[in-house]
Design a protein around this motif. Sequence first.
Motif, PDB file in Angstrom:
ATOM      1  N   VAL A  44      -7.430 -12.375  10.464  1.00 47.30           N
ATOM      2  CA  VAL A  44      -8.243 -13.482  10.953  1.00 47.30           C
ATOM      3  C   VAL A  44      -7.810 -14.739  10.212  1.00 47.30           C
ATOM      4  CG1 VAL A  44     -10.572 -14.367  11.310  1.00 47.30           C
ATOM      5  CG2 VAL A  44     -10.152 -11.886  11.320  1.00 47.30           C
ATOM      6  N   VAL A  45      -7.395 -15.746  10.950  1.00 46.95           N
ATOM      7  CA  VAL A  45      -6.925 -16.994  10.345  1.00 46.95           C
ATOM      8  C   VAL A  45      -7.982 -18.069  10.555  1.00 46.95           C
ATOM      9  CG1 VAL A  45      -5.066 -18.694  10.241  1.00 46.95           C
ATOM     10  CG2 VAL A  45      -4.550 -16.318  10.880  1.00 46.95           C
ATOM     11  N   CYS A  46      -8.267 -18.819   9.506  1.00 51.69           N
ATOM     12  CA  CYS A  46      -9.355 -19.797   9.568  1.00 51.69           C
ATOM     13  C   CYS A  46      -8.936 -21.087   8.873  1.00 51.69           C
ATOM     14  CB  CYS A  46     -10.597 -19.212   8.897  1.00 51.69           C
ATOM     15  SG  CYS A  46     -12.057 -20.257   8.951  1.00 51.69           S
ATOM     16  N   SER A  51      -5.669 -28.318   9.303  1.00 49.52           N
ATOM     17  CA  SER A  51      -5.377 -26.964   8.827  1.00 49.52           C
ATOM     18  C   SER A  51      -5.738 -25.934   9.885  1.00 49.52           C
ATOM     19  CB  SER A  51      -6.158 -26.674   7.541  1.00 49.52           C
ATOM     20  OG  SER A  51      -5.690 -27.463   6.471  1.00 49.52           O
ATOM     21  N   GLY A  52      -6.808 -26.220  10.638  1.00 52.36           N
ATOM     22  CA  GLY A  52      -7.193 -25.325  11.709  1.00 52.36           C
ATOM     23  C   GLY A  52      -6.173 -25.296  12.826  1.00 52.36           C
ATOM     24  N   GLN A  53      -5.616 -26.465  13.143  1.00 58.10           N
ATOM     25  CA  GLN A  53      -4.602 -26.517  14.191  1.00 58.10           C
ATOM     26  C   GLN A  53      -3.355 -25.739  13.779  1.00 58.10           C
ATOM     27  OE1 GLN A  53      -4.350 -30.781  14.592  1.00 58.10           O
ATOM     28  NE2 GLN A  53      -5.929 -30.848  16.160  1.00 58.10           N
ATOM     29  N   ILE A  54      -2.976 -25.871  12.518  1.00 62.28           N
ATOM     30  CA  ILE A  54      -1.852 -25.083  12.009  1.00 62.28           C
ATOM     31  C   ILE A  54      -2.218 -23.596  12.018  1.00 62.28           C
ATOM     32  CG2 ILE A  54      -0.420 -24.610   9.992  1.00 62.28           C
ATOM     33  CD1 ILE A  54       0.258 -27.230  11.436  1.00 62.28           C
ATOM     34  N   GLY A  55      -3.467 -23.300  11.662  1.00 60.63           N
ATOM     35  CA  GLY A  55      -3.919 -21.918  11.649  1.00 60.63           C
ATOM     36  C   GLY A  55      -3.851 -21.266  13.015  1.00 60.63           C
ATOM     37  N   ARG A  56      -4.170 -22.014  14.049  1.00 63.88           N
ATOM     38  CA  ARG A  56      -4.073 -21.473  15.414  1.00 63.88           C
ATOM     39  C   ARG A  56      -2.643 -21.046  15.719  1.00 63.88           C
ATOM     40  NH1 ARG A  56      -8.594 -22.434  18.552  1.00 63.88           N
ATOM     41  NH2 ARG A  56     -10.057 -23.972  17.697  1.00 63.88           N
ATOM     42  N   LYS A  57      -1.693 -21.865  15.300  1.00 65.24           N
ATOM     43  CA  LYS A  57      -0.295 -21.533  15.561  1.00 65.24           C
ATOM     44  C   LYS A  57       0.109 -20.308  14.751  1.00 65.24           C
ATOM     45  CE  LYS A  57       4.336 -21.737  15.422  1.00 65.24           C
ATOM     46  NZ  LYS A  57       5.207 -20.867  14.581  1.00 65.24           N
ATOM     47  N   LEU A  62       1.668 -14.607  14.554  1.00 67.45           N
ATOM     48  CA  LEU A  62       1.430 -13.253  14.053  1.00 67.45           C
ATOM     49  C   LEU A  62       1.134 -12.301  15.200  1.00 67.45           C
ATOM     50  CD1 LEU A  62      -0.819 -14.086  10.960  1.00 67.45           C
ATOM     51  CD2 LEU A  62       1.458 -13.052  10.862  1.00 67.45           C
ATOM     52  N   ALA A  63       0.254 -12.715  16.099  1.00 68.27           N
ATOM     53  CA  ALA A  63      -0.150 -11.834  17.202  1.00 68.27           C
ATOM     54  C   ALA A  63       1.017 -11.486  18.110  1.00 68.27           C
ATOM     55  CB  ALA A  63      -1.260 -12.500  18.011  1.00 68.27           C
ATOM     56  N   SER A  64       1.926 -12.434  18.333  1.00 64.37           N
ATOM     57  CA  SER A  64       3.035 -12.197  19.250  1.00 64.37           C
ATOM     58  C   SER A  64       4.200 -11.458  18.605  1.00 64.37           C
ATOM     59  CB  SER A  64       3.534 -13.534  19.821  1.00 64.37           C
ATOM     60  OG  SER A  64       4.146 -14.314  18.807  1.00 64.37           O
ATOM     61  N   THR A  65       4.115 -11.238  17.293  1.00 60.47           N
ATOM     62  CA  THR A  65       5.221 -10.570  16.598  1.00 60.47           C
ATOM     63  C   THR A  65       4.781  -9.278  15.908  1.00 60.47           C
ATOM     64  OG1 THR A  65       4.849 -12.017  14.665  1.00 60.47           O
ATOM     65  CG2 THR A  65       6.542 -12.688  16.245  1.00 60.47           C
ATOM     66  N   GLY A  66       3.716  -8.683  16.421  1.00 58.30           N
ATOM     67  CA  GLY A  66       3.373  -7.348  15.971  1.00 58.30           C
ATOM     68  C   GLY A  66       2.224  -7.230  14.995  1.00 58.30           C
ATOM     69  N   LEU A 159       2.710 -24.563   7.802  1.00 57.62           N
ATOM     70  CA  LEU A 159       3.279 -23.922   8.992  1.00 57.62           C
ATOM     71  C   LEU A 159       4.487 -23.072   8.622  1.00 57.62           C
ATOM     72  CD1 LEU A 159       3.188 -23.638  12.073  1.00 57.62           C
ATOM     73  CD2 LEU A 159       4.647 -25.664  12.224  1.00 57.62           C
ATOM     74  N   ALA A 160       5.337 -23.597   7.750  1.00 57.26           N
ATOM     75  CA  ALA A 160       6.518 -22.855   7.320  1.00 57.26           C
ATOM     76  C   ALA A 160       6.128 -21.588   6.557  1.00 57.26           C
ATOM     77  CB  ALA A 160       7.415 -23.739   6.456  1.00 57.26           C
ATOM     78  N   MET A 161       5.093 -21.676   5.731  1.00 58.62           N
ATOM     79  CA  MET A 161       4.625 -20.493   5.005  1.00 58.62           C
ATOM     80  C   MET A 161       4.104 -19.445   5.982  1.00 58.62           C
ATOM     81  SD  MET A 161       4.300 -18.989   2.083  1.00 58.62           S
ATOM     82  CE  MET A 161       4.296 -20.222   0.741  1.00 58.62           C
ATOM     83  N   GLY A 162       3.401 -19.898   6.999  1.00 56.80           N
ATOM     84  CA  GLY A 162       2.927 -18.971   8.026  1.00 56.80           C
ATOM     85  C   GLY A 162       4.074 -18.290   8.751  1.00 56.80           C
ATOM     86  N   ASP A 163       5.120 -19.050   9.046  1.00 52.03           N
ATOM     87  CA  ASP A 163       6.302 -18.469   9.689  1.00 52.03           C
ATOM     88  C   ASP A 163       6.978 -17.456   8.772  1.00 52.03           C
ATOM     89  OD1 ASP A 163       5.945 -19.934  11.994  1.00 52.03           O
ATOM     90  OD2 ASP A 163       7.364 -21.512  11.448  1.00 52.03           O
ATOM     91  N   ALA A 164       7.050 -17.795   7.489  1.00 52.57           N
ATOM     92  CA  ALA A 164       7.661 -16.869   6.525  1.00 52.57           C
ATOM     93  C   ALA A 164       6.883 -15.560   6.474  1.00 52.57           C
ATOM     94  CB  ALA A 164       7.717 -17.513   5.141  1.00 52.57           C
ATOM     95  N   LEU A 165       5.579 -15.655   6.501  1.00 52.63           N
ATOM     96  CA  LEU A 165       4.732 -14.461   6.481  1.00 52.63           C
ATOM     97  C   LEU A 165       4.954 -13.634   7.746  1.00 52.63           C
ATOM     98  CD1 LEU A 165       2.478 -13.019   4.876  1.00 52.63           C
ATOM     99  CD2 LEU A 165       0.827 -14.364   6.202  1.00 52.63           C
ATOM    100  N   ALA A 166       4.965 -14.289   8.903  1.00 52.76           N
ATOM    101  CA  ALA A 166       5.124 -13.582  10.173  1.00 52.76           C
ATOM    102  C   ALA A 166       6.490 -12.910  10.267  1.00 52.76           C
ATOM    103  CB  ALA A 166       4.926 -14.548  11.340  1.00 52.76           C
ATOM    104  N   VAL A 167       7.539 -13.617   9.879  1.00 53.68           N
ATOM    105  CA  VAL A 167       8.894 -13.062   9.980  1.00 53.68           C
ATOM    106  C   VAL A 167       9.080 -11.904   9.002  1.00 53.68           C
ATOM    107  CG1 VAL A 167      11.337 -13.561   9.606  1.00 53.68           C
ATOM    108  CG2 VAL A 167       9.916 -15.188  10.862  1.00 53.68           C
ATOM    109  N   THR A 168       8.529 -12.053   7.801  1.00 54.53           N
ATOM    110  CA  THR A 168       8.610 -10.955   6.829  1.00 54.53           C
ATOM    111  C   THR A 168       7.924  -9.708   7.366  1.00 54.53           C
ATOM    112  OG1 THR A 168       8.625 -12.545   5.002  1.00 54.53           O
ATOM    113  CG2 THR A 168       8.097 -10.257   4.456  1.00 54.53           C
ATOM    114  N   LEU A 169       6.767  -9.879   7.973  1.00 53.18           N
ATOM    115  CA  LEU A 169       6.051  -8.753   8.567  1.00 53.18           C
ATOM    116  C   LEU A 169       6.831  -8.151   9.740  1.00 53.18           C
ATOM    117  CD1 LEU A 169       2.481 -10.315   8.461  1.00 53.18           C
ATOM    118  CD2 LEU A 169       3.189  -8.246   7.247  1.00 53.18           C
ATOM    119  N   MET A 170       7.464  -8.997  10.520  1.00 53.35           N
ATOM    120  CA  MET A 170       8.299  -8.500  11.623  1.00 53.35           C
ATOM    121  C   MET A 170       9.386  -7.565  11.110  1.00 53.35           C
ATOM    122  SD  MET A 170       9.026 -11.777  14.101  1.00 53.35           S
ATOM    123  CE  MET A 170      10.185 -10.851  15.115  1.00 53.35           C
TER     124      MET A 170
END
Length: 308
Positions: A44-46, A51-57, A62-66, A159-170
């Motif tokens: 859950v991202v909040c 910050s909320g707009q970045i959180g939505r992205k 995350l949801a689209s990458t597993g 946003l970049a940190m969020g991408d790093a988290l998502a890609v690492t999880l992928m």
Amino acid sequence: MNYLEIAKDVFDIEAQAVSQLSTRLDSQFNLAVETILQAKGRVVVCGMGKSGQIGRKIAATLASTGTPSFFMHPGEAYHGDLGMIAKEDIFIAISNSGETEEVLKLLSFLKENGNFLIGMTGGITSSLAKASNAVLNVSVEKEACPLQLAPTASTTATLAMGDALAVTLMKARDFKPEEFARFHPGGSLGRRLLSRVQDEMVSTPLPLVSLSASFAEVVDAISSGQLGIAIVETEQGYGIITDGDIRRGFTRHKKDVFDLNAAQMMTLNPKSIDISAKMADAFMLMEQNNITALLVLNEGKLAGIVKK
């Protein structure tokens, strides 16, 4: 005023902000990744405001990458949406200062509910950071905004940190292109990886002509078929005439091109693909041969045409 220089300064400041993130990565990032991988719940991202707009992205990525994820507005959360959070869920709270009131109001509930809290903040000694089980440091030296008021470099870093988290999880999940396509069935990748040739081919009416068809008849078949080709039926199989063949015919034969028939213009045994093949294979075959159309065969017989 030099507008280009202003824009370049923004790029430099934001590029530096992103570049410095790698120097701030530590075991907290590993802890966040491992906890999400082992979690039975969702992420859950909040966040509030920008910050909320970045959180939505971030939640959408995350949801689209597993990684099952959704965004929760802190205001709505405080007025009932907290009921959507299960004990197994991981909570990512985003606040550049770490002191956003709407976010801090949720911390007591998250602690009581037993949720693992990841604080994504630039305030590493803030209230949010102190309450978090893992802190992802997204602090920046300065904003690109000349007033140092509008979130610019800080939102880019987050946003970049969020991408790093998502890609690492992928990568940790060994997330496959086929899985990505399942979540994007309407996109071009979904079409490539999920669709079969029989789902995408044009089967009727097909622009068929005989070996003896005149130049005018061939041109009419190409135009009426609106596929850029005419198909020639032969005893040995099929031939193909493209609109490119027509243009090259004019260049090579000049006015004598009007005396040619289909047999003299066609390419015999053009590239084809089986009706049961995947569109991914069809696209690959077309790209390898620098063509835009394939004949589709069903047990050796013409069933349709598939195009890029």
